[in-house]
Design a protein around this motif. Sequence first.
Motif, mmCIF file in Angstrom:
data_model
loop_
_atom_site.group_PDB
_atom_site.id
_atom_site.type_symbol
_atom_site.label_atom_id
_atom_site.label_comp_id
_atom_site.label_asym_id
_atom_site.label_seq_id
_atom_site.Cartn_x
_atom_site.Cartn_y
_atom_site.Cartn_z
ATOM 1 N N ARG A 161 0.824 -1.203 0.000
ATOM 2 C CA ARG A 161 0.000 0.000 0.000
ATOM 3 C C ARG A 161 0.860 1.256 0.000
ATOM 4 N N THR A 162 0.265 2.361 -0.473
ATOM 5 C CA THR A 162 0.967 3.651 -0.456
ATOM 6 C C THR A 162 0.674 4.369 0.863
ATOM 7 N N ASN A 163 1.479 5.364 1.171
ATOM 8 C CA ASN A 163 1.236 6.149 2.374
ATOM 9 C C ASN A 163 -0.119 6.857 2.299
ATOM 10 N N ASN A 164 -0.497 7.364 1.136
ATOM 11 C CA ASN A 164 -1.797 8.033 1.009
ATOM 12 C C ASN A 164 -2.951 7.054 1.236
ATOM 13 N N TYR A 165 -2.799 5.824 0.769
ATOM 14 C CA TYR A 165 -3.801 4.796 1.067
ATOM 15 C C TYR A 165 -3.878 4.619 2.579
ATOM 16 N N GLY A 166 -2.720 4.567 3.232
ATOM 17 C CA GLY A 166 -2.671 4.430 4.686
ATOM 18 C C GLY A 166 -3.372 5.572 5.397
ATOM 19 N N GLU A 167 -3.210 6.785 4.892
ATOM 20 C CA GLU A 167 -3.896 7.941 5.492
ATOM 21 C C GLU A 167 -5.412 7.775 5.387
ATOM 22 N N LEU A 168 -5.877 7.327 4.229
ATOM 23 C CA LEU A 168 -7.319 7.130 4.036
ATOM 24 C C LEU A 168 -7.832 6.008 4.934
ATOM 25 N N TYR A 169 -7.069 4.935 5.035
ATOM 26 C CA TYR A 169 -7.448 3.831 5.922
ATOM 27 C C TYR A 169 -7.446 4.303 7.378
ATOM 28 N N GLY A 170 -6.465 5.128 7.734
ATOM 29 C CA GLY A 170 -6.414 5.695 9.075
ATOM 30 C C GLY A 170 -7.649 6.534 9.376
ATOM 31 N N CYS A 171 -8.115 7.257 8.381
ATOM 32 C CA CYS A 171 -9.332 8.062 8.544
ATOM 33 C C CYS A 171 -10.520 7.154 8.836
ATOM 34 N N LEU A 172 -10.631 6.055 8.108
ATOM 35 C CA LEU A 172 -11.726 5.111 8.347
ATOM 36 C C LEU A 172 -11.647 4.555 9.769
ATOM 37 N N LEU A 173 -10.456 4.144 10.180
ATOM 38 C CA LEU A 173 -10.292 3.603 11.530
ATOM 39 C C LEU A 173 -10.588 4.657 12.592
ATOM 40 N N ALA A 174 -10.196 5.893 12.332
ATOM 41 C CA ALA A 174 -10.468 6.983 13.282
ATOM 42 C C ALA A 174 -11.969 7.247 13.383
ATOM 43 N N LEU A 175 -12.675 7.213 12.267
ATOM 44 C CA LEU A 175 -14.125 7.408 12.293
ATOM 45 C C LEU A 175 -14.804 6.303 13.096
ATOM 46 N N ARG A 176 -14.375 5.068 12.879
ATOM 47 C CA ARG A 176 -14.944 3.940 13.623
ATOM 48 C C ARG A 176 -14.633 4.058 15.118
ATOM 49 N N THR A 177 -13.402 4.471 15.413
ATOM 50 C CA THR A 177 -12.982 4.627 16.804
ATOM 51 C C THR A 177 -13.787 5.735 17.478
ATOM 52 N N ALA A 178 -13.933 6.854 16.792
ATOM 53 C CA ALA A 178 -14.701 7.973 17.346
ATOM 54 C C ALA A 178 -16.136 7.544 17.631
ATOM 55 N N GLU A 179 -16.720 6.808 16.718
ATOM 56 C CA GLU A 179 -18.091 6.330 16.915
ATOM 57 C C GLU A 179 -18.158 5.440 18.159
ATOM 58 N N ARG A 180 -17.198 4.565 18.287
ATOM 59 C CA ARG A 180 -17.188 3.646 19.440
ATOM 60 C C ARG A 180 -17.015 4.386 20.762
ATOM 61 N N LEU A 181 -16.220 5.462 20.741
ATOM 62 C CA LEU A 181 -15.960 6.231 21.957
ATOM 63 C C LEU A 181 -17.002 7.325 22.211
ATOM 64 N N GLY A 182 -17.859 7.578 21.222
ATOM 65 C CA GLY A 182 -18.829 8.656 21.354
ATOM 66 C C GLY A 182 -18.217 10.027 21.118
ATOM 67 N N SER A 183 -17.098 10.076 20.421
ATOM 68 C CA SER A 183 -16.428 11.346 20.120
ATOM 69 C C SER A 183 -17.043 11.986 18.881
ATOM 70 N N GLN A 184 -17.063 13.284 18.855
ATOM 71 C CA GLN A 184 -17.587 14.026 17.704
ATOM 72 C C GLN A 184 -16.481 14.673 16.878
ATOM 73 N N HIS A 185 -15.212 14.364 17.199
ATOM 74 C CA HIS A 185 -14.093 15.060 16.561
ATOM 75 C C HIS A 185 -13.017 14.098 16.091
ATOM 76 N N VAL A 186 -12.689 14.178 14.799
ATOM 77 C CA VAL A 186 -11.607 13.401 14.212
ATOM 78 C C VAL A 186 -10.663 14.379 13.534
ATOM 79 N N PHE A 187 -9.369 14.212 13.786
ATOM 80 C CA PHE A 187 -8.348 15.087 13.216
ATOM 81 C C PHE A 187 -7.285 14.269 12.494
#
Length: 163
Positions: free
Chosen positions: A73-99
């Motif tokens: 995978r490319t680093n940019n793919y990794g960034e996009l995958y990281g965004c997906l994981l962060a969104l899922r994590t935020a949902e699980r934690l009840g957070s409204q903010h992803v950076f």
Amino acid sequence: LSEGAPARDRATSKREALDALPEGAVFFDSGTGPGRGVEVNVTDRDGVPLAYLAAPEEGELTPQGTVLLGRKRTNNYGELYGCLLALRTAERLGSQHVFGDSRLVLEYWSRGHVTAAKRASDPALRALSALVRAARAAFERGGGALAHVPGGTNPADLGHHRD
């Protein structure tokens, strides 16, 4: 400094910048690590790894709490995958903010805006972009927001913006 400007400690500046961000925020980043390929990191404000909360289906969790995607995978793919994981994590934690520090991901790919050439040359990226777009839309409908944070401030940073 020689003219009397106050010296500023970078660690203090970084801590102040982080403290100004919402408590409970989730951060993501990707990097190419020490020769192992692309690695993804999702953390809280203190840099505590959280990727395991997203139950990643791609890559392997490392002892450091990152997700190793390897050399395929490319680093940019990794960034996009990281965004997906962060969104899922935020949902699980009840957070409204992803950076994150990738403007490409935040402003384009996470909204499904991938060039036709890129979609044609990388079907996995095309599919991931569609997943992230749907996750982002649901997150935002629930009141969540994604925003940019400078790499040097990002607690999920994997070393490309060292102080």
